[in-house]
Design a protein around this motif. Structure first.
Motif, PDB file in Angstrom:
ATOM      1  N   LEU A 116       0.780  -1.038  -0.118  1.00 51.40           N
ATOM      2  CA  LEU A 116       0.074  -0.002   0.002  1.00 51.40           C
ATOM      3  C   LEU A 116       0.993   1.305   0.205  1.00 51.40           C
ATOM      4  O   LEU A 116       1.613   1.527   0.952  1.00 51.40           O
ATOM      5  CB  LEU A 116      -0.989  -0.012   1.092  1.00 51.40           C
ATOM      6  CG  LEU A 116      -1.813  -1.234   1.407  1.00 51.40           C
ATOM      7  CD1 LEU A 116      -2.640  -1.102   2.777  1.00 51.40           C
ATOM      8  CD2 LEU A 116      -2.604  -1.473   0.312  1.00 51.40           C
ATOM      9  N   VAL A 117       1.066   1.947  -1.045  1.00 51.05           N
ATOM     10  CA  VAL A 117       2.038   2.888  -1.405  1.00 51.05           C
ATOM     11  C   VAL A 117       1.299   4.513  -1.131  1.00 51.05           C
ATOM     12  O   VAL A 117       0.312   4.682  -1.764  1.00 51.05           O
ATOM     13  CB  VAL A 117       2.597   2.991  -2.793  1.00 51.05           C
ATOM     14  CG1 VAL A 117       3.327   3.986  -2.920  1.00 51.05           C
ATOM     15  CG2 VAL A 117       3.282   1.537  -2.737  1.00 51.05           C
ATOM     16  N   LYS A 118       1.761   5.031  -0.454  1.00 51.34           N
ATOM     17  CA  LYS A 118       1.367   6.572   0.025  1.00 51.34           C
ATOM     18  C   LYS A 118       2.598   7.320  -0.120  1.00 51.34           C
ATOM     19  O   LYS A 118       3.744   6.970   0.385  1.00 51.34           O
ATOM     20  CB  LYS A 118       0.453   6.732   0.838  1.00 51.34           C
ATOM     21  CG  LYS A 118       1.287   6.428   2.191  1.00 51.34           C
ATOM     22  CD  LYS A 118       0.262   6.244   3.298  1.00 51.34           C
ATOM     23  CE  LYS A 118       0.992   5.825   4.808  1.00 51.34           C
ATOM     24  NZ  LYS A 118       0.012   5.924   5.862  1.00 51.34           N
ATOM     25  N   GLY A 119       2.801   8.627  -0.563  1.00 51.67           N
ATOM     26  CA  GLY A 119       3.978   9.656  -0.291  1.00 51.67           C
ATOM     27  C   GLY A 119       4.989   8.882  -1.205  1.00 51.67           C
ATOM     28  O   GLY A 119       4.890   8.232  -2.161  1.00 51.67           O
ATOM     29  N   TYR A 120       6.191   9.010  -0.717  1.00 50.47           N
ATOM     30  CA  TYR A 120       7.335   8.670  -1.267  1.00 50.47           C
ATOM     31  C   TYR A 120       7.396   7.322  -1.239  1.00 50.47           C
ATOM     32  O   TYR A 120       7.433   6.520  -0.195  1.00 50.47           O
ATOM     33  CB  TYR A 120       8.651   9.461  -0.785  1.00 50.47           C
ATOM     34  CG  TYR A 120       8.667  10.847  -1.164  1.00 50.47           C
ATOM     35  CD1 TYR A 120       8.774  11.212  -2.566  1.00 50.47           C
ATOM     36  CD2 TYR A 120       8.481  11.882  -0.363  1.00 50.47           C
ATOM     37  CE1 TYR A 120       8.953  12.346  -2.874  1.00 50.47           C
ATOM     38  CE2 TYR A 120       8.592  13.184  -0.551  1.00 50.47           C
ATOM     39  CZ  TYR A 120       8.787  13.564  -2.111  1.00 50.47           C
ATOM     40  OH  TYR A 120       8.913  14.945  -2.281  1.00 50.47           O
ATOM     41  N   CYS A 121       7.905   6.713  -2.553  1.00 56.24           N
ATOM     42  CA  CYS A 121       8.400   5.055  -2.680  1.00 56.24           C
ATOM     43  C   CYS A 121       9.455   5.271  -3.550  1.00 56.24           C
ATOM     44  O   CYS A 121       9.457   5.274  -4.846  1.00 56.24           O
ATOM     45  CB  CYS A 121       7.389   4.619  -3.233  1.00 56.24           C
ATOM     46  SG  CYS A 121       7.558   2.790  -3.657  1.00 56.24           S
ATOM     47  N   ALA A 131       8.619  -5.849  -6.137  1.00 54.63           N
ATOM     48  CA  ALA A 131       8.928  -7.271  -5.760  1.00 54.63           C
ATOM     49  C   ALA A 131       7.718  -7.651  -5.358  1.00 54.63           C
ATOM     50  O   ALA A 131       7.435  -8.947  -5.003  1.00 54.63           O
ATOM     51  CB  ALA A 131       9.700  -7.362  -4.453  1.00 54.63           C
ATOM     52  N   SER A 132       6.493  -6.691  -5.215  1.00 52.35           N
ATOM     53  CA  SER A 132       5.170  -7.256  -4.529  1.00 52.35           C
ATOM     54  C   SER A 132       4.392  -7.891  -5.566  1.00 52.35           C
ATOM     55  O   SER A 132       4.543  -7.350  -7.007  1.00 52.35           O
ATOM     56  CB  SER A 132       4.694  -6.147  -3.549  1.00 52.35           C
ATOM     57  OG  SER A 132       5.259  -5.497  -2.717  1.00 52.35           O
ATOM     58  N   ASP A 133       3.344  -8.508  -5.179  1.00 51.38           N
ATOM     59  CA  ASP A 133       2.442  -9.139  -6.335  1.00 51.38           C
ATOM     60  C   ASP A 133       1.467  -8.103  -6.646  1.00 51.38           C
ATOM     61  O   ASP A 133       1.118  -8.081  -7.916  1.00 51.38           O
ATOM     62  CB  ASP A 133       1.698 -10.430  -5.778  1.00 51.38           C
ATOM     63  CG  ASP A 133       2.479 -11.659  -5.599  1.00 51.38           C
ATOM     64  OD1 ASP A 133       3.408 -12.064  -6.397  1.00 51.38           O
ATOM     65  OD2 ASP A 133       2.419 -11.987  -4.387  1.00 51.38           O
ATOM     66  N   LEU A 134       0.991  -7.409  -5.781  1.00 56.37           N
ATOM     67  CA  LEU A 134       0.045  -6.258  -6.129  1.00 56.37           C
ATOM     68  C   LEU A 134       0.375  -4.900  -5.514  1.00 56.37           C
ATOM     69  O   LEU A 134       0.975  -5.023  -4.453  1.00 56.37           O
ATOM     70  CB  LEU A 134      -1.370  -6.675  -5.521  1.00 56.37           C
ATOM     71  CG  LEU A 134      -1.984  -7.826  -6.312  1.00 56.37           C
ATOM     72  CD1 LEU A 134      -3.029  -8.607  -5.384  1.00 56.37           C
ATOM     73  CD2 LEU A 134      -2.492  -7.898  -7.628  1.00 56.37           C
ATOM     74  N   VAL A 135       0.109  -3.800  -6.135  1.00 58.68           N
ATOM     75  CA  VAL A 135       0.551  -2.618  -5.384  1.00 58.68           C
ATOM     76  C   VAL A 135      -0.758  -1.474  -5.552  1.00 58.68           C
ATOM     77  O   VAL A 135      -1.275  -1.439  -6.599  1.00 58.68           O
ATOM     78  CB  VAL A 135       1.722  -2.013  -5.999  1.00 58.68           C
ATOM     79  CG1 VAL A 135       2.162  -0.891  -5.165  1.00 58.68           C
ATOM     80  CG2 VAL A 135       2.735  -3.054  -5.947  1.00 58.68           C
ATOM     81  N   ILE A 136      -1.358  -1.192  -4.508  1.00 58.70           N
ATOM     82  CA  ILE A 136      -2.288  -0.154  -4.663  1.00 58.70           C
ATOM     83  C   ILE A 136      -1.607   1.039  -4.127  1.00 58.70           C
ATOM     84  O   ILE A 136      -1.066   1.231  -2.899  1.00 58.70           O
ATOM     85  CB  ILE A 136      -3.443  -0.290  -3.587  1.00 58.70           C
ATOM     86  CG1 ILE A 136      -4.277  -1.570  -4.049  1.00 58.70           C
ATOM     87  CG2 ILE A 136      -4.724   0.834  -3.604  1.00 58.70           C
ATOM     88  CD1 ILE A 136      -5.500  -2.166  -3.162  1.00 58.70           C
ATOM     89  N   VAL A 196      -6.140   5.057  -5.597  1.00 55.83           N
ATOM     90  CA  VAL A 196      -7.455   5.593  -4.745  1.00 55.83           C
ATOM     91  C   VAL A 196      -6.959   6.787  -4.089  1.00 55.83           C
ATOM     92  O   VAL A 196      -5.709   7.072  -3.790  1.00 55.83           O
ATOM     93  CB  VAL A 196      -7.762   4.305  -3.683  1.00 55.83           C
ATOM     94  CG1 VAL A 196      -8.242   3.052  -4.629  1.00 55.83           C
ATOM     95  CG2 VAL A 196      -6.541   4.110  -2.818  1.00 55.83           C
ATOM     96  N   PRO A 197      -7.996   7.547  -3.502  1.00 55.58           N
ATOM     97  CA  PRO A 197      -7.628   8.543  -2.600  1.00 55.58           C
ATOM     98  C   PRO A 197      -7.052   8.086  -1.496  1.00 55.58           C
ATOM     99  O   PRO A 197      -7.318   6.888  -0.797  1.00 55.58           O
ATOM    100  CB  PRO A 197      -9.256   9.278  -2.246  1.00 55.58           C
ATOM    101  CG  PRO A 197      -9.827   8.640  -3.413  1.00 55.58           C
ATOM    102  CD  PRO A 197      -9.500   7.511  -3.859  1.00 55.58           C
ATOM    103  N   LEU A 198      -6.201   8.954  -0.862  1.00 59.45           N
ATOM    104  CA  LEU A 198      -5.556   8.636   0.155  1.00 59.45           C
ATOM    105  C   LEU A 198      -6.306   8.032   1.369  1.00 59.45           C
ATOM    106  O   LEU A 198      -5.960   7.204   2.143  1.00 59.45           O
ATOM    107  CB  LEU A 198      -4.570   9.819   0.758  1.00 59.45           C
ATOM    108  CG  LEU A 198      -3.910   9.713   2.226  1.00 59.45           C
ATOM    109  CD1 LEU A 198      -2.759   8.528   1.730  1.00 59.45           C
ATOM    110  CD2 LEU A 198      -3.307  10.844   2.413  1.00 59.45           C
ATOM    111  N   ALA A 199      -7.394   8.645   1.606  1.00 58.37           N
ATOM    112  CA  ALA A 199      -8.222   8.368   2.903  1.00 58.37           C
ATOM    113  C   ALA A 199      -9.028   7.007   2.603  1.00 58.37           C
ATOM    114  O   ALA A 199      -9.462   6.364   3.350  1.00 58.37           O
ATOM    115  CB  ALA A 199      -9.360   9.313   2.840  1.00 58.37           C
ATOM    116  N   ALA A 200      -8.978   6.448   1.222  1.00 56.69           N
ATOM    117  CA  ALA A 200      -9.551   5.024   0.964  1.00 56.69           C
ATOM    118  C   ALA A 200      -8.421   4.101   0.802  1.00 56.69           C
ATOM    119  O   ALA A 200      -8.823   2.692   0.617  1.00 56.69           O
ATOM    120  CB  ALA A 200     -10.355   5.140  -0.414  1.00 56.69           C
ATOM    121  N   LEU A 201      -7.203   4.346   1.196  1.00 59.19           N
ATOM    122  CA  LEU A 201      -5.958   3.511   0.679  1.00 59.19           C
ATOM    123  C   LEU A 201      -6.151   2.265   1.731  1.00 59.19           C
ATOM    124  O   LEU A 201      -6.130   1.021   1.171  1.00 59.19           O
ATOM    125  CB  LEU A 201      -4.656   4.037   0.974  1.00 59.19           C
ATOM    126  CG  LEU A 201      -3.354   3.268   0.856  1.00 59.19           C
ATOM    127  CD1 LEU A 201      -3.391   2.594  -0.613  1.00 59.19           C
ATOM    128  CD2 LEU A 201      -2.175   4.000   0.933  1.00 59.19           C
TER     129      LEU A 201
END
Length: 295
Positions: A116-121, A131-136, A196-201
Motif C-alpha cells: 500500500l503505497v502513499k507519499g514517497y516510494c 517485488a510485490s504481487d499487487l500494489v495499490i 485511490v484517494p489517500l483516505a481510501a487506501l
C-alpha cells in the motif's frame, strides 16, 4: 531514533509496517534485516494467507537511509604508507549479493504480497513495491529512482522487471531521467494496479486482502510457486543473478571535475545539504539546456 519494522498477524493477514515516519521511513541496514524477519514469520505462519506491506505516517519509504550509503562496504583501510585504500571487489560483491538477496526474498515469497503505497516510494522502496504481487497507490504516491543521480545511471536491481512491466523505452526513461513520477503516471506505466484517494487506501487494501484470504491455503502457495516458475521461464529472475555484480561496478565510478560527487559532498556537508545540492545540480543542467534550445 533508528526506526522499527512492526509486525501484526490477524485474520489471515500479516501486516508489516515500516515505522520511521520522521525520516520518511528511510531504512537502515538493521531495519532491512528486521523486514526480512517479518517476511520469514509470515511465510512460516500457516494462518497467514497474504502479506500487507505499508509505511507509517505520510510515506511508504524512501529506501535505504542515505546516511549509510557509501559506507556499506566497511571501514576505510590503509596501505603500508598510510594511504587510504578502496574496498576490495570481493568485499563489494559479498555485500551487494546479500543486499540484493533481501529484495529477491520478497519477490519469491510463497505468500501473496500486497503493498500500500502513499507519499514517497523511492529507490529501495520502489524495489519493495516492484517485488510485490499487487500494489495499490494513494493519489499522493510519488515513485522513482532518484538514487540514479548518485552515479548508478541505469544499474537497477529490478531493471529486467521494469522492462517487462513498462517496456524498455519507459524503463530506461525511469532510470536515466531519474524523475519521480506521480500516481497517475505510475498507474499508466504499470507500477501500480490502481490509484485511490489517500483516505481510501487502507480500506482498499483490506478489500483485496479479504478476497485473497478466502482462497485455499494450498491454492495460494501453488499459485505463487507457479508465478515464480513463470518469472524464471521469462528470464526475469535472472536479475538476481547479475544485479549485485553490476551494482558493484556501478559503485566504483570515477568522478570527473564537472560531475557531482554525492559521496564527497555528503562527507563534507552532510546528508541533507548534499541531497538538495544533488537535485539542484541536475535541475540547473536541465534549465540551461532549455534556455539554449529557446535561444
Amino acid at each position: 531514533m533508528t526506526g522499527s519494522i512492526d509486525y501484526l498477524a490477524k485474520d489471515g493477514r500479516a501486516y508489516i509496517t515500516i515505522n520511521r515516519p520522521e525520516k520518511k521511513n528511510a531504512m537502515t541496514n538493521a531495519m532491512l534485516d528486521q523486514l526480512m524477519d517479518g517476511y520469514d514469520r509470515a511465510e512460516d505462519d500457516d494462518d497467514v494467507r497474504v502479506i500487507v506491506l505499508q509505511g507509517a505516517g505520510d510515506d511508504f519509504t524512501t529506501g535505504h537511509d542515505l546516511a549509510e550509503v557509501g559506507t556499506e562496504y566497511g571501514e576505510t583501510t590503509f596501505d603500508d604508507k598510510g594511504r587510504p585504500r578502496k574496498p576490495s571487489q570481493r568485499a563489494r560483491l559479498l555485500h551487494d549479493k546479500a543486499y540484493l538477496a533481501r529484495f529477491e526474498r520478497v519477490f519469491k515469497c510463497l505468500k501473496p504480497t500486497l503493498s500500500l503505497v502513499k507519499g514517497y516510494c523511492l529507490g529501495g522502496g520502489l524495489y519493495l513495491a516492484e517485488a510485490s504481487d499487487l500494489v495499490i497507490g494513494a493519489d499522493t504516491a510519488k515513485m522513482g529512482h532518484p538514487e540514479q543521480k548518485l552515479g548508478l545511471s541505469g544499474a537497477a536491481y529490478f531493471a529486467a522487471w521494469e522492462m517487462m512491466a513498462m517496456g524498455p523505452r519507459k524503463a530506461r526513461e525511469l532510470l536515466l531521467m531519474a524523475d519521480v513520477w506521480d500516481a497517475q503516471t505510475c498507474l499508466a506505466n504499470g507500477l501500480l494496479n490502481k490509484v485511490v484517494p489517500l483516505a481510501a487506501l487502507s480500506d482498499s487494501g483490506e478489500e483485496w486482502a479479504e478476497r485473497i484470504v478466502r482462497l485455499p491455503r494450498d491454492g495460494i502457495v501453488m499459485g505463487k510457486a507457479a508465478t515464480n516458475l513463470a518469472m524464471e521461464s521469462l528470464g526475469i529472475s535472472g536479475q538476481f543473478s547479475y544485479g549485485h555484480i553490476l551494482h558493484t561496478l556501478a559503485t566504483n565510478v570515477r568522478y570527473e571535475g564537472d560531475e557531482y560527487n554525492f559521496m564527497k559532498q555528503r562527507r563534507d556537508k552532510g546528508v541533507r545539504v548534499s541531497n538538495h545540492e544533488r537535485e539542484a545540480f541536475y535541475v540547473k543542467k536541465d534549465e540551461a539546456r532549455a534556455r539554449r534550445s529557446r535561444d
